[in-house]
Design a protein around this motif. Structure first.
Motif, mmCIF file in Angstrom:
data_model
loop_
_atom_site.group_PDB
_atom_site.id
_atom_site.type_symbol
_atom_site.label_atom_id
_atom_site.label_comp_id
_atom_site.label_asym_id
_atom_site.label_seq_id
_atom_site.Cartn_x
_atom_site.Cartn_y
_atom_site.Cartn_z
ATOM 1 N N GLY A 14 0.712 -1.360 -0.010
ATOM 2 C CA GLY A 14 -0.001 -0.074 -0.021
ATOM 3 C C GLY A 14 0.913 1.398 0.054
ATOM 4 O O GLY A 14 0.160 2.352 -0.108
ATOM 5 N N VAL A 15 2.228 1.085 0.318
ATOM 6 C CA VAL A 15 3.001 2.414 0.241
ATOM 7 C C VAL A 15 3.273 3.288 -1.203
ATOM 8 O O VAL A 15 3.310 4.272 -1.194
ATOM 9 C CB VAL A 15 4.501 2.210 0.701
ATOM 10 C CG1 VAL A 15 4.276 1.832 2.156
ATOM 11 C CG2 VAL A 15 5.085 1.222 0.028
ATOM 12 N N GLY A 16 2.782 2.328 -2.285
ATOM 13 C CA GLY A 16 2.986 3.079 -3.426
ATOM 14 C C GLY A 16 3.998 2.079 -4.374
ATOM 15 O O GLY A 16 4.489 2.973 -5.429
ATOM 16 N N LYS A 17 4.337 1.144 -4.148
ATOM 17 C CA LYS A 17 5.599 0.404 -4.765
ATOM 18 C C LYS A 17 5.501 0.241 -6.513
ATOM 19 O O LYS A 17 5.829 0.801 -7.278
ATOM 20 C CB LYS A 17 6.004 -1.003 -4.341
ATOM 21 C CG LYS A 17 6.478 -0.767 -3.048
ATOM 22 C CD LYS A 17 6.673 -2.376 -2.501
ATOM 23 C CE LYS A 17 5.412 -3.199 -2.319
ATOM 24 N NZ LYS A 17 4.278 -2.842 -1.224
ATOM 25 N N THR A 18 4.095 -0.398 -6.593
ATOM 26 C CA THR A 18 3.535 -0.541 -8.196
ATOM 27 C C THR A 18 3.617 0.810 -8.839
ATOM 28 O O THR A 18 3.871 1.121 -9.944
ATOM 29 C CB THR A 18 2.378 -1.232 -8.092
ATOM 30 O OG1 THR A 18 2.732 -2.488 -7.375
ATOM 31 C CG2 THR A 18 2.137 -1.621 -9.450
ATOM 32 N N THR A 19 2.916 1.958 -8.127
ATOM 33 C CA THR A 19 2.885 3.047 -8.849
ATOM 34 C C THR A 19 3.942 3.656 -9.174
ATOM 35 O O THR A 19 4.270 4.251 -10.117
ATOM 36 C CB THR A 19 1.871 3.765 -7.834
ATOM 37 O OG1 THR A 19 0.825 3.164 -7.256
ATOM 38 C CG2 THR A 19 1.635 5.187 -8.493
ATOM 39 N N HIS A 20 5.141 3.557 -8.320
ATOM 40 C CA HIS A 20 6.387 4.387 -8.470
ATOM 41 C C HIS A 20 7.169 3.364 -9.651
ATOM 42 O O HIS A 20 7.823 4.079 -10.603
ATOM 43 C CB HIS A 20 7.258 4.153 -7.290
ATOM 44 C CG HIS A 20 7.099 5.416 -6.440
ATOM 45 N ND1 HIS A 20 5.798 5.512 -5.523
ATOM 46 C CD2 HIS A 20 7.959 6.291 -5.893
ATOM 47 C CE1 HIS A 20 5.893 6.489 -4.803
ATOM 48 N NE2 HIS A 20 7.138 7.189 -5.176
ATOM 49 N N CYS A 21 6.992 2.037 -9.636
ATOM 50 C CA CYS A 21 7.743 1.191 -10.417
ATOM 51 C C CYS A 21 7.181 1.489 -11.913
ATOM 52 O O CYS A 21 7.799 1.452 -12.955
ATOM 53 C CB CYS A 21 7.502 -0.157 -10.222
ATOM 54 S SG CYS A 21 8.577 -0.531 -8.685
ATOM 55 N N GLU A 22 5.899 1.661 -12.064
ATOM 56 C CA GLU A 22 5.314 1.814 -13.295
ATOM 57 C C GLU A 22 6.002 3.322 -13.942
ATOM 58 O O GLU A 22 6.217 3.358 -15.156
ATOM 59 C CB GLU A 22 3.900 1.694 -13.194
ATOM 60 C CG GLU A 22 3.382 0.415 -13.129
ATOM 61 C CD GLU A 22 1.746 0.188 -12.948
ATOM 62 O OE1 GLU A 22 1.102 1.256 -12.642
ATOM 63 O OE2 GLU A 22 1.578 -1.025 -13.070
ATOM 64 N N ALA A 23 5.830 4.166 -13.172
ATOM 65 C CA ALA A 23 6.344 5.521 -13.450
ATOM 66 C C ALA A 23 7.704 5.496 -13.877
ATOM 67 O O ALA A 23 8.079 6.176 -14.828
ATOM 68 C CB ALA A 23 5.858 6.490 -12.418
#
Ligand code: ADP
Ligand code: MG
Length: 187
Positions: A14-23
């Motif tokens: 929930g911290v935002g790993k996937t969102t960061h990795c995609e960007a």
């Protein structure tokens, strides 16, 4: 020697790993390696855990499945753990952090079962992933970044992109022989 760096992006769910990795993958051209997806696709798990609604991971199988790709370099590794990979394979470890109330909202939105939600909140408060990163990797390659807001995320992605550029500059072939060709012979 790798010609592209490997970056681990870790932190509590929930911290935002996937969102960061995609960007980051879009900005840097490096590959987003979703370890959760590899666990599922390559069957790197034991049984399904009913309480936590997730697979119990078989780490030996997982490492086997990822070894070749990670050794080649250029991976942005998206996982809620980081001690799986040997230190020599990893160039940067980003530990994302969020405030408890933000994490609570994000995990509630995912309809996490109460036990799993509470365990993850505790884990974030106790800095479990940050500790794990610091124990597994050299101090200078571990960075802690906050991910409460979109602005923070954008600034994190900018910083990591700049780091990737710098890494590539620093690891160019010796003396830039294939470089600018201005013939000055400067070291
Ligand atoms: P993880 O992969 O670490 O489990 P996700 O990238 O799936 O986390 O993000 C969880 C949720 O939080 C998603 O709905 C995402 O849009 C949101 N989110 C992630 N990072 C941020 C951020 N920095 N600011 C605002 N919302 C975020
Ligand atoms: Mg994710």
């Amino acid at each position: 020697m790798r010609s592209n760096p490997n970056i681990v992006v870790t932190g509590t769910p929930g911290v935002g790993k996937t969102t960061h990795c995609e960007a980051l993958a879009e900005r840097t051209g490096l590959r987003h390696v979703s370890v959760n997806q590899v666990v599922k696709d390559r069957g790197c798990h034991e049984e399904w855990d009913e309480e936590y609604l997730s697979w119990i991971v078989d780490e030996d199988k997982l490492l086997d499945a990822l070894e070749e790709e990670v050794k080649a370099g250029g991976c942005i590794i998206d996982w809620h753990a980081c001690d799986l990979f040997p230190e020599r394979w990893i160039d940067l470890v980003v530990v994302l952090r969020v405030d408890s109330s933000t994490l609570y909202d994000r995990l509630s939105a995912r309809k996490y079962p109460e036990a799993k939600l509470q365990e993850n909140l505790d884990s974030e408060i106790m800095e479990v992933l940050l500790q794990e990163a610091r124990e597994s990797y050299a101090e200078e390659i571990v960075v802690e970044l906050t991910s409460n807001t979109t602005d923070e995320m954008e600034s994190n992605v900018d910083r990591i992109e700049a780091w990737v550029k710098q890494w590539k500059e620093n690891t160019r072939p010796e003396g830039g022989k294939d470089g600018d060709g201005n013939g000055t012979g400067e070291a």
